[in-house]
Design an enzyme around this catalytic site. Structure first.
Site: not given
Ligand code: HH2
Length: 281
Positions: A222, A256
């Protein structure tokens, strides 16, 4: 022992679990459409399992900031063939969707869990999930919508607001008939949050455990990791593994991730050290 009940599996969360990401999208921020074609995505599922993934998460909508939402038919065409295949592979399979029609189609196939970044807020989503009383769910916090969420995210009190939101969505799911042992919660790293908000959510992640549900967290590749390291999306492996490890250290049950093999290795080391800590005391 904490378990997460899903359609076919009671997932033992006494050890941290790795959820491998399979994006069947042409425009994902992280893997840029590499598995957009169902065959490529199916092969990717198998690769992630060889690398040690415990759970597969299959999604057909990119939630990248500013991404265009696919229509229902397009999302169904992307995910259903991959789900059908993934469901033969012997591990829990979740579908990453907010769309009730996609949820229902996936539930009809026997999907193990629904992973909804909008926490079942779309009309009909709660009902779709509640009509399959054995399915697991992941409810995630997001401020705003993917199209605009990064425009000007603001919190008066970040932790309080994230916790209140997750508690309210959990309670709404329970009121609709989903039992608590089927629900995991996710603070939604990067969803309507500034770099400093994401970092704070990791620093203070333990406070989310007060919700009394297992935590699932997604830091993989991210942009906050890019901000901190100066790395492009394809160069964020080390930072992603470090973030996953820090999340587990602070109580996350499921991480995740895109880079399953590296994460699994890091968690093997973490567990080996944990066991030493336990046997000493
Ligand atoms: N992040 C993404 C998508 N789904 N689901 C949960 N529960 N938690 C997350 O943090 C999360 C999620 C975004 O990452 P990715 O799937 O790599 O990208 P894209 O949405 O562009 O496909």
């Amino acid at each position: 022992m904490t378990v997460w009940l899903t359609t076919r599996f009671a997932v033992d969360l006494s050890v941290p679990r790795v959820m491998g990401v399979v994006n069947v999208t042409p425009d994902s921020f992280s893997d840029g459409g590499r598995f957009a074609e169902p065959r490529g995505a199916m092969a990717h599922c198998e690769r992630l399992l060889r690398e040690g993934a415990d759970i597969l998460d299959i999604g057909g909508e990119s939630t990248r900031p500013g991404a265009r939402a696919p229509g229902i038919d397009e999302e169904l065409a992307r995910v259903l063939p991959v789900l059908r295949h993934a469901l033969t592979l012997g591990v829990p399979v979740s579908v990453d969707t907010s769309e009730p029609a996609v949820m229902r189609a996936a539930l009809d196939l026997g999907v193990d869990a629904i992973n909804d970044v909008r926490a079942l807020r779309r009309d009909g989503a709660l009902q779709a999930v509640a009509s399959f009383p054995k399915v697991g769910v992941c409810l995630m916090h997001m401020q705003g919508e993917p199209g605009s969420m990064q425009a000007a995210p603001r919190y008066a009190d970040l932790l309080t607001e994230v916790i209140a939101f997750l508690a309210a969505r959990r309670d709404a799911a329970v009121a609709a008939g989903v039992t608590r042992d089927r629900i995991v919660l996710d603070p939604g790293i990067g969803f309507g949050k500034r770099v400093e908000d994401n970092l704070m959510l990791l620093a203070r992640q333990r406070e989310l455990l007060a919700l009394g549900q297992p935590l699932l967290v997604g830091w993989s590749r991210k942009s906050t990791l890019g901000e901190i390291t100066g790395r492009t999306v394809d160069q964020r492996l080390a930072a992603s593994v470090a973030a996953a490890l820090m999340a587990v250290e602070r109580g996350a049950s499921i991480v995740r991730v895109h880079d399953v093999a590296a994460t699994v290795d890091a968690l093997k080391l973490w567990r080996a050290v944990q066991q030493k800590e336990r046997t000493r005391s």
